[in-house]
Structure formats: C-alpha cells, structure tokens
Design a protein around this motif. Structure first.
Motif, mmCIF file in Angstrom:
data_model
loop_
_atom_site.group_PDB
_atom_site.id
_atom_site.type_symbol
_atom_site.label_atom_id
_atom_site.label_comp_id
_atom_site.label_asym_id
_atom_site.label_seq_id
_atom_site.Cartn_x
_atom_site.Cartn_y
_atom_site.Cartn_z
ATOM 1 N N TYR A 1 -4.900 2.310 7.039
ATOM 2 C CA TYR A 1 -4.512 0.186 6.401
ATOM 3 C C TYR A 1 -4.479 0.116 7.401
ATOM 4 O O TYR A 1 -5.079 -1.616 6.995
ATOM 5 N N ALA B 1 0.872 6.733 -6.733
ATOM 6 C CA ALA B 1 -0.227 7.111 -7.265
ATOM 7 C C ALA B 1 0.179 9.237 -6.594
ATOM 8 O O ALA B 1 0.063 10.096 -7.563
ATOM 9 N N ARG C 1 2.152 1.477 -3.721
ATOM 10 C CA ARG C 1 1.498 2.317 -4.529
ATOM 11 C C ARG C 1 0.821 3.635 -4.347
ATOM 12 O O ARG C 1 0.653 4.218 -5.157
ATOM 13 N N THR C 2 0.604 4.259 -2.770
ATOM 14 C CA THR C 2 0.521 5.297 -2.919
ATOM 15 C C THR C 2 1.295 6.156 -3.307
ATOM 16 O O THR C 2 1.488 7.464 -3.697
ATOM 17 N N SER D 1 -6.988 8.759 -7.847
ATOM 18 C CA SER D 1 -6.010 8.098 -6.758
ATOM 19 C C SER D 1 -5.182 8.206 -6.104
ATOM 20 O O SER D 1 -4.619 7.850 -4.589
ATOM 21 N N THR E 1 -6.844 9.221 -2.520
ATOM 22 C CA THR E 1 -7.413 7.677 -2.170
ATOM 23 C C THR E 1 -6.465 6.764 -1.323
ATOM 24 O O THR E 1 -6.736 5.966 -0.409
ATOM 25 N N TYR E 2 -5.884 6.624 -2.030
ATOM 26 C CA TYR E 2 -4.152 5.773 -1.009
ATOM 27 C C TYR E 2 -3.828 7.036 -0.317
ATOM 28 O O TYR E 2 -3.381 5.308 0.700
ATOM 29 N N GLU E 3 -3.606 7.811 -0.376
ATOM 30 C CA GLU E 3 -3.463 8.689 1.036
ATOM 31 C C GLU E 3 -4.696 8.152 2.155
ATOM 32 O O GLU E 3 -3.559 7.403 3.536
ATOM 33 N N SER F 1 -3.763 4.485 3.266
ATOM 34 C CA SER F 1 -2.305 4.449 3.554
ATOM 35 C C SER F 1 -2.456 4.726 4.918
ATOM 36 O O SER F 1 -2.445 3.937 6.126
ATOM 37 N N ILE G 1 0.829 -1.096 0.084
ATOM 38 C CA ILE G 1 0.052 -0.114 0.127
ATOM 39 C C ILE G 1 0.684 1.472 -0.125
ATOM 40 O O ILE G 1 0.480 2.096 -0.850
#
Length: 253
Positions: A145, A10, A6-7, A134, A137-139, A142, A3
């Motif tokens: 998570y 992004a 991916r963060t 994105s 969302t990933y922030e 993260s 994750i």
C-alpha cells in the motif's frame, strides 16, 4: 477505515465464512447429501446387476442356440447346463426389473429432498469464495500500500492500472475463468466439493415431483429438455427410465 482495518476485517470474515462453509457442508454430507450418495450407490449396484444379467442372457442364449443346431433341433440333446444358466440369468433380470422402477424413484425423491441443502452449501460456497478473494486482495494491498501510494502520488496511476490489466485474472478475461483460477489457487477444497452435485432448482423439482405422481406431461418435458441437467450418468438413466415407463404406460391405456 484504514487499509489495515479493512485487511483485518477481511481476515475475520474469511474465518467466519470458512467455519460456516465447513459446518454446512458437513451437515449436507451427513444428511441429504449422504442419502443421495447412498441411493445412487445402490442404483449403480442394480444397474450393474441388470447389465450383467442381460449380458449373460445374450451369451447363454447364443450357446443354447448353437447347441440346438448341433443337436439337429433335438431339444432333449441340447446342453442342460447352458439352458439352466440361461434360465438363471433371465430370473435375475426379472428380479432386477421388478425393483428397478422403485429404486429409480427413490433416487429422484432424494434429489428433491436434498435441494434445500444444496442451496445452503452453494450459498456458503459463494460467501467463502468472496471472503477468500477479499482476504488475499487486502493482504496484497496492505503489503504494497505505501509503495503504491507513493507511485500514485508521483503520477503513476495509469501505469499501475496498465500493469494490473496485464496480470492473469484481470477483467479482460472471463469471470468464470477468474473464479475457477481463484478457487484452484486459493482454496484447499476442490471446486467439485463446493458444488456438491448441483442444484435441481424449483422448476425441475416441480417436474420431478410430478413424475413421481406419474404425470405424463412432466415426463415428456423432462425427457425432452432436462435429462442432461443431471451430471451423473446413473441419475440420467434413472430419470429417463421412469419417464419412459410413465409415457409407455399412458400410451398402452
């Protein structure tokens, strides 16, 4: 990919998409978009002059008629001042009418010329919007998570989904509403900046090129179906005017 990875990816995509959008939008504004703005600005000036001249013709015409009545029909006794102003207004209206078709056609040509540039802006806008979504969302994922992973492991997946579905912007709302909300909340650039006046599209561009060549069928098609496709009222007036003149000239022949 974790994750955290991916963060980070992004965030890198957001930086790249933002730089690309700013570059493309600047190029559009300095080039084709700037030409459209200038052409439409000149069109607005012409339309104001036409409207003012027509208003003056109406006002001074009524004044001359009233003075003629007061003079019992004696032309030489009617006010020379009002008649002079009426003649000046008519002369101005004639000058504007002589330039109108040319100026309107310039605007149409600039719209055609700008279409590829608008496509590039819209494409960059789409990429930027996706990257923003994105990244945020990933922030969020993260940050939460580990806690969410514990909740899922404890059997709370359905409850998490239920709470997510109740949030503003969830899938039970329209995608257009979601996109507009995200643009307002995530982007410092307004949605009107992103759209840059809209895209003509290949079919409409083909018809616009045809009316510049005085094609009667294209003129009728645009007049009947596509005038409302132009968001600017001055552009609508210009396109309608060119189309009507093409049709009128064809019918007089």
């Amino acid at each position: 990919m974790s994750i955290a990875e991916r963060t980070s990816a992004a965030k890198r995509e957001l930086e790249s998409a933002t730089a690309h959008f700013e570059e493309v939008r600047h190029a559009h504004r300095m080039g084709a978009g700037g030409n459209i703005a200038e052409a439409v600005g000149n069109l607005d000036i012409l339309y104001r002059a036409i409207d003012e001249a027509n208003q003056s013709i109406s006002e001074y015409g009524k004044q001359v008629d009233a003075e003629l009545v007061d003079a019992n029909g004696a032309l030489n006794r009617a006010s020379s001042s009002a008649k002079k102003k009426l003649q000046e207004a008519r002369s101005k209206a004639d000058d504007c009418a002589a330039a109108q078709d040319k100026v309107e056609r310039v605007v149409i040509q600039r719209l055609i010329d700008a279409d590829p540039s608008v496509i590039a802006v819209n494409s960059a806008c789409k990429r930027l919007t996706s990257a923003r979504l994105s990244a945020v969302t990933y922030e969020a994922l993260s940050a939460a998570y580990d806690a969410m992973a514990r909740a899922v492991a404890a059997g709370g997946y359905d409850l998490i989904r239920k709470e997510l579905d109740a949030m503003p912007g969830a899938p039970n709302q329209s995608m257009e509403a979601i996109r507009e909300r995200n643009l307002r909340s995530l982007l410092e650039i307004s949605s009107s900046d992103l759209r840059e006046g809209g895209r003509m599209g290949p079919i409409l561009c083909q018809n616009l090129r045809a009316i510049l060549a005085n094609d009667v069928r294209a003129a009728r098609t645009i007049l009947e179906r596509h005038v409302s496709d132009f968001p600017d009222t001055s552009v609508q007036r210009a396109v309608s005017g060119v189309c009507r003149r093409i049709i009128d000239n064809a019918e007089r022949q």
